[in-house]
Design an enzyme around this catalytic site. Structure first.
Site, PDB file in Angstrom:
ATOM      1  N   ASP A  13     -42.944  65.641 -15.574  1.00 23.34           N
ATOM      2  CA  ASP A  13     -43.140  64.510 -16.490  1.00 23.34           C
ATOM      3  C   ASP A  13     -42.864  63.180 -15.788  1.00 23.34           C
ATOM      4  OD1 ASP A  13     -43.830  63.390 -18.898  1.00 23.34           O
ATOM      5  OD2 ASP A  13     -41.825  63.599 -19.776  1.00 23.34           O
ATOM      6  N   GLY A  16     -46.993  58.635 -15.814  1.00 24.80           N
ATOM      7  CA  GLY A  16     -47.422  57.376 -16.427  1.00 24.80           C
ATOM      8  C   GLY A  16     -46.386  56.285 -16.220  1.00 24.80           C
ATOM      9  N   TRP A  18     -44.077  56.178 -13.971  1.00 21.40           N
ATOM     10  CA  TRP A  18     -43.996  55.885 -12.533  1.00 21.40           C
ATOM     11  C   TRP A  18     -45.063  54.858 -12.149  1.00 21.40           C
ATOM     12  CZ3 TRP A  18     -47.357  56.341  -8.400  1.00 21.40           C
ATOM     13  CH2 TRP A  18     -46.778  56.249  -7.122  1.00 21.40           C
ATOM     14  N   ARG A  26     -52.250  54.526 -15.213  1.00 25.36           N
ATOM     15  CA  ARG A  26     -51.638  55.856 -15.370  1.00 25.36           C
ATOM     16  C   ARG A  26     -52.283  56.884 -14.435  1.00 25.36           C
ATOM     17  NH1 ARG A  26     -48.495  56.989 -19.651  1.00 25.36           N
ATOM     18  NH2 ARG A  26     -49.239  59.124 -19.649  1.00 25.36           N
ATOM     19  N   GLU A  60     -50.962  69.795 -26.665  1.00 29.59           N
ATOM     20  CA  GLU A  60     -50.807  68.509 -27.361  1.00 29.59           C
ATOM     21  C   GLU A  60     -51.394  67.347 -26.555  1.00 29.59           C
ATOM     22  OE1 GLU A  60     -48.206  70.810 -27.187  1.00 29.59           O
ATOM     23  OE2 GLU A  60     -48.763  71.398 -29.223  1.00 29.59           O
ATOM     24  N   ASN A  61     -51.614  67.552 -25.261  1.00 25.13           N
ATOM     25  CA  ASN A  61     -52.097  66.441 -24.426  1.00 25.13           C
ATOM     26  C   ASN A  61     -53.543  66.028 -24.734  1.00 25.13           C
ATOM     27  OD1 ASN A  61     -50.090  67.472 -21.563  1.00 25.13           O
ATOM     28  ND2 ASN A  61     -49.683  65.806 -22.994  1.00 25.13           N
ATOM     29  N   TRP A  62     -54.257  66.849 -25.524  1.00 22.33           N
ATOM     30  CA  TRP A  62     -55.616  66.458 -25.949  1.00 22.33           C
ATOM     31  C   TRP A  62     -55.582  65.204 -26.820  1.00 22.33           C
ATOM     32  CZ3 TRP A  62     -59.427  68.839 -23.455  1.00 22.33           C
ATOM     33  CH2 TRP A  62     -59.226  70.148 -23.000  1.00 22.33           C
TER      34      TRP A  62
HETATM   35  C1  IPE Z   1     -45.073  67.637 -21.278  1.00 20.41           C
HETATM   36  O1  IPE Z   1     -45.052  66.273 -21.090  1.00 20.41           O
HETATM   37  C2  IPE Z   1     -46.382  68.198 -20.822  1.00 20.41           C
HETATM   38  C3  IPE Z   1     -46.632  68.142 -19.394  1.00 20.41           C
HETATM   39  C4  IPE Z   1     -45.815  67.734 -18.463  1.00 20.41           C
HETATM   40  C5  IPE Z   1     -47.934  68.631 -19.014  1.00 20.41           C
HETATM   41  P1  IPE Z   1     -45.462  65.266 -22.242  1.00 20.41           P
HETATM   42  O2  IPE Z   1     -45.334  63.906 -21.660  1.00 20.41           O
HETATM   43  O3  IPE Z   1     -46.766  65.632 -22.812  1.00 20.41           O
HETATM   44  O4  IPE Z   1     -44.344  65.551 -23.341  1.00 20.41           O
HETATM   45  P2  IPE Z   1     -43.731  64.616 -24.477  1.00 20.41           P
HETATM   46  O5  IPE Z   1     -44.884  63.986 -25.182  1.00 20.41           O
HETATM   47  O6  IPE Z   1     -42.872  63.616 -23.782  1.00 20.41           O
HETATM   48  O7  IPE Z   1     -42.933  65.541 -25.329  1.00 20.41           O
HETATM   49  C1  IPE Z   2     -46.837  64.090 -17.002  1.00 25.03           C
HETATM   50  O1  IPE Z   2     -46.755  62.705 -16.981  1.00 25.03           O
HETATM   51  C2  IPE Z   2     -48.242  64.594 -16.847  1.00 25.03           C
HETATM   52  C3  IPE Z   2     -48.848  65.055 -18.104  1.00 25.03           C
HETATM   53  C4  IPE Z   2     -48.262  65.156 -19.253  1.00 25.03           C
HETATM   54  C5  IPE Z   2     -50.240  65.439 -18.041  1.00 25.03           C
HETATM   55  P1  IPE Z   2     -47.028  61.811 -18.267  1.00 25.03           P
HETATM   56  O2  IPE Z   2     -48.472  61.457 -18.298  1.00 25.03           O
HETATM   57  O3  IPE Z   2     -46.533  62.468 -19.494  1.00 25.03           O
HETATM   58  O4  IPE Z   2     -46.164  60.536 -17.909  1.00 25.03           O
HETATM   59  P2  IPE Z   2     -45.240  59.723 -18.900  1.00 25.03           P
HETATM   60  O5  IPE Z   2     -44.321  60.713 -19.557  1.00 25.03           O
HETATM   61  O6  IPE Z   2     -46.156  59.053 -19.877  1.00 25.03           O
HETATM   62  O7  IPE Z   2     -44.520  58.758 -18.022  1.00 25.03           O
HETATM   63 MG    MG Z   3     -44.742  62.449 -20.472  1.00 24.31          MG
END
Ligand code: IPE
Ligand code: IPE
Ligand code: MG
Length: 231
Positions: A13, A16, A18, A26, A60-62
């Site tokens: 995680d 973004g 970073w 991002r 949930e990332n969708w």
């Molecule tokens: C968890 O990170 C999923 C991945 C690292 C792929 P998210 O950024 O999606 O989780 P939340 O939204 O902080 O719970």
């Molecule tokens: C993890 O980084 C990668 C995925 C969830 C795909 P994030 O994209 O969640 O980065 P933050 O949490 O917004 O910084």
């Molecule tokens: Mg994240």
């Protein structure tokens, strides 16, 4: 003292945040994050980890903007094109857990080719959790179990049910690492985390180094795991 964990999982995680910290989009963070997968996989293999499961995209990332989702779906190709030769050389096998059906067909093809190419590699298995959700995994497992059931009086055991999960072929999860200091599971490996040790790290994923990983493994080896007993 514990041995090197056989199965380690990471919630990668903070890509973004970073990128934002350096005034970059991002996607730049996701690209750096992908490059870092190579570093940590090589390190884990060197240390003797047998299975490394990396959370790359959750169910949930969708919800994220289409542009970001599309970018993320292109990363497996970038990763595989760049690093497959090195992974072959190191004997690392690539697999995935999650629902492959919803993944765009181009990405699927690239992944399936990589699974096939690396299938006889015998050192570490690098498992990408892609379109993965812990609750979905359990419900999928229940559905698969019910479908094959012909004796309604059969009493299902925990071990038997584990074989219906995506992780059936992998050893018990022993250690889970999350970068970026959010203290949550975000629907990752709900069943498997049962007695895993956890480690929450104050660094964004692109900044997480092989040395950080090695320190965590050493810390794991010192931990006193009781599994509910008194020993
Ligand atoms: C968890 O990170 C999923 C991945 C690292 C792929 P998210 O950024 O999606 O989780 P939340 O939204 O902080 O719970
Ligand atoms: C993890 O980084 C990668 C995925 C969830 C795909 P994030 O994209 O969640 O980065 P933050 O949490 O917004 O910084
Ligand atoms: Mg994240």
């Amino acid at each position: 003292m514990n041995s090197v964990p056989q199965h380690v999982a990471i919630i990668m995680d903070g890509n973004g945040r970073w990128a934002k910290a350096q005034g970059k989009p991002r996607s730049f963070g996701h690209l750096r994050g992908t490059e870092n997968v190579r570093n940590i996989a090589i390190k884990a293999n060197e240390l003797g980890v047998k299975v490394l499961t990396l959370y790359a995209f959750s169910t949930e990332n969708w919800k994220r903007p289409a542009e970001e989702v599309n970018y993320l779906m292109g990363l497996p190709k970038i990763f595989i094109d760049r690093y497959i030769d090195e992974l072959m050389q190191k004997g690392i096998k690539i697999r995935m857990i999650g629902d492959i059906e919803q993944i765009p067909s181009e990405t699927r093809k690239v992944l399936e080719r990589a699974f096939e190419k690396t299938r006889n590699n015998k050192n570490m298995t690098l498992v990408f959790a892609l379109n993965y959700g812990g609750r979905k995994e359990i419900v999928d497992g229940i559905n698969r179990y019910v479908k094959q059931l012909d004796d309604k009086d059969h009493v299902l055991t925990e071990d038997e049910f584990s074989r219906y999960l995506y992780t059936a072929e992998y050893p018990e999860l022993e250690l889970m690492i999350r970068t970026s200091l959010d203290y949550r599971i975000s629907n990752f490996l709900l069943w498997q985390l049962c007695y895993a040790e956890m480690c929450f790290i104050d660094k964004y994923w692109p900044d997480f180094t092989g040395e950080d990983f090695e320190n965590i493994i050493n810390d794991f080896m010192q931990r006193h795991r009781r599994f509910g007993g008194l020993e």
